[in-house]
Scaffold this motif. Sequence first.
Motif, short mmCIF file in Angstrom:
data_model
loop_
_atom_site.label_atom_id
_atom_site.label_comp_id
_atom_site.label_asym_id
_atom_site.label_seq_id
_atom_site.Cartn_x
_atom_site.Cartn_y
_atom_site.Cartn_z
N LEU A 71 53.28 -17.75 -7.93
CA LEU A 71 54.39 -17.03 -7.29
C LEU A 71 55.08 -17.88 -6.22
O LEU A 71 55.93 -17.37 -5.49
CB LEU A 71 53.86 -15.73 -6.66
N GLY A 72 54.69 -19.12 -6.12
CA GLY A 72 55.30 -19.99 -5.12
C GLY A 72 54.83 -19.71 -3.71
O GLY A 72 55.54 -20.02 -2.73
N LEU A 73 53.64 -19.22 -3.56
CA LEU A 73 53.07 -18.90 -2.26
C LEU A 73 52.05 -19.96 -1.86
O LEU A 73 51.44 -20.59 -2.72
CB LEU A 73 52.39 -17.52 -2.29
N PRO A 74 51.81 -20.13 -0.57
CA PRO A 74 50.78 -21.07 -0.13
C PRO A 74 49.38 -20.56 -0.49
O PRO A 74 49.22 -19.41 -0.87
CB PRO A 74 50.98 -21.12 1.40
N PRO A 75 48.37 -21.43 -0.37
CA PRO A 75 47.01 -21.02 -0.74
C PRO A 75 46.53 -19.80 0.03
O PRO A 75 46.99 -19.51 1.14
CB PRO A 75 46.17 -22.26 -0.42
N GLU A 76 45.57 -19.11 -0.56
CA GLU A 76 44.92 -17.99 0.10
C GLU A 76 44.27 -18.48 1.39
O GLU A 76 43.55 -19.47 1.40
CB GLU A 76 43.85 -17.38 -0.82
N PRO A 77 44.54 -17.82 2.52
CA PRO A 77 43.97 -18.27 3.80
C PRO A 77 42.47 -18.06 3.87
O PRO A 77 41.89 -17.28 3.10
CB PRO A 77 44.71 -17.41 4.83
N GLY A 78 41.85 -18.76 4.82
CA GLY A 78 40.41 -18.61 5.01
C GLY A 78 40.02 -17.20 5.40
O GLY A 78 39.02 -16.66 4.92
N THR A 79 40.80 -16.59 6.29
CA THR A 79 40.63 -15.17 6.58
C THR A 79 41.35 -14.39 5.49
O THR A 79 42.53 -14.61 5.27
CB THR A 79 41.23 -14.80 7.95
N PRO A 80 40.67 -13.51 4.77
CA PRO A 80 41.27 -12.87 3.59
C PRO A 80 42.67 -12.32 3.88
O PRO A 80 42.90 -11.60 4.84
CB PRO A 80 40.28 -11.75 3.27
N GLY A 81 43.61 -12.68 2.98
CA GLY A 81 44.99 -12.26 3.17
C GLY A 81 45.20 -10.77 3.13
O GLY A 81 46.14 -10.26 3.76
N VAL A 82 44.33 -10.04 2.42
CA VAL A 82 44.51 -8.59 2.35
C VAL A 82 44.34 -7.94 3.71
O VAL A 82 44.76 -6.80 3.92
CB VAL A 82 43.54 -7.94 1.33
N LEU A 83 43.72 -8.64 4.65
CA LEU A 83 43.49 -8.09 5.98
C LEU A 83 44.63 -8.43 6.96
O LEU A 83 44.53 -8.13 8.14
CB LEU A 83 42.17 -8.63 6.56
N ARG A 84 45.69 -9.03 6.46
CA ARG A 84 46.72 -9.57 7.34
C ARG A 84 47.39 -8.50 8.20
O ARG A 84 47.74 -8.73 9.35
CB ARG A 84 47.79 -10.27 6.50
N HIS A 85 47.58 -7.28 7.66
CA HIS A 85 48.38 -6.30 8.38
C HIS A 85 47.59 -5.08 8.86
O HIS A 85 47.46 -4.86 10.04
CB HIS A 85 49.56 -5.86 7.51
N LEU A 86 47.06 -4.31 7.92
CA LEU A 86 46.37 -3.07 8.31
C LEU A 86 45.25 -2.80 7.31
O LEU A 86 45.47 -2.83 6.10
CB LEU A 86 47.35 -1.90 8.35
N THR A 87 44.06 -2.55 7.82
CA THR A 87 42.90 -2.23 7.00
C THR A 87 42.45 -0.82 7.33
O THR A 87 42.22 -0.50 8.49
CB THR A 87 41.76 -3.22 7.27
N VAL A 88 42.33 0.01 6.30
CA VAL A 88 42.06 1.43 6.48
C VAL A 88 40.69 1.79 5.95
O VAL A 88 40.31 1.41 4.83
CB VAL A 88 43.14 2.28 5.77
N SER A 89 39.94 2.53 6.74
CA SER A 89 38.65 3.09 6.32
C SER A 89 38.66 4.59 6.57
O SER A 89 39.22 5.06 7.57
CB SER A 89 37.50 2.44 7.10
#
Length: 411
Positions: A171-189
């Motif tokens: 998709l033309g994006l940089p590599p997945e960061p060391g800190t998981p990208g899914v956690l970049r904005h908001l994580t819900v439990s």
Amino acid sequence: MTIPSGDRIRVLVTLNPIESHLRGLVTLVDTLSALGHDVRIAVPGKWSGWLHDHYGARTVDIGPSWLDPEFDSVVFGALLDGGAAAFDRAMMVEFLSARVAGYVAGRVLELAEQWRPDVVLHECTEFGGYLAAERLGIPHVVVDIGPLEAVVQRLHREVIAAALTARRAELGLPPEPGTPGVLRHLTVSLTPEEFNHRDFGTPLVRYRHELPNRRDERMPSEFTRLPSDRPIVYLSMGSIGPRSSRFMPRSTEIYREIFTALGELDCSVIAALPTQYQDAFRSLPPHVHTMARVPQSLVLPRVDLFLTHGGLNSIRDVLTCGVPQVLLPFFADHPGNARRCEELGTGVRIDPATVTAADVLSACERVLTDPSYRQATCELRDHMRALPPQTAFAGDLRRLVESRQEAMSND
């Protein structure tokens, strides 16, 4: 009370097309929709009518299903051959593949050309929505439906980061960061910290779990005729194996041990038994009632013991209702959930790989006769009730979207 039309957020929900994955976040969808936000769930076309009829959900068709019998054969075959760890790895490899995560990301990007979401809300095993949100430059929110710990900790470095880097490159994006990208904005439990993720490296925002309901659910007639002088035991192993022909023989063996034990227990039993197993259990004792589907949200508040596989949906439900458990964990988040329940004194854990009827009978008698199990579960129920309501999530989501939009306008 609904929000003004000018304040509506366009929310695209992405998930793997499995009902338990939907149930892991459907109450958040309901809350946002009830407030007036434009919420659409991206699903295979054949799911759209079913979701609307059973959950009243608004959907958008993003093509044919990306999960199929081959997927089931691979992941449940891994479970048989290598146990829970092998299953988890195989499942993540499949979910991260070009034919799953890459496909969903591409279809979401196509959708965005006509209907551009303000935010993507995705469950923690679905990565296509996350990838598309990264490409669109919009915020994304990950919801823990289990197993979040594996996704962002245990398997991220081993499996997930490299696979996501490959998908991101497409998709033309940089590599997945060391800190998981899914956690970049908001994580819900939707669980209290007293149960899990207390030491989680990335902050979670926690909200109170609400029992999900399907539109067509009603209390089973069998339940209304149960005697009042004996405990009620509810059995549900979730969706473990019903779609996998490879795992069905092992599932049948496990059910046989469970039903043998319940046949000797002085109780009434309501058992969810998938249709694939009905013929194998035609001759059960009269106090054992089986049905293809049990409305868990209606039944669970009325029972004395829950026999469960320990999936997070079921754990959140029992914490909401204060019901003790006997747990037979299989894979993904099940083993960790079961260990935590045992540590907290809410239930007894049994290894499904070696389970016998004697094990089940002993565990059920122990939990039913020792009041400490229900007391411990009720204490967790109180912690659940102390969490903010899900309407607070809508406010946090609004602030996230506005913050992102402001940051982009300043760039």
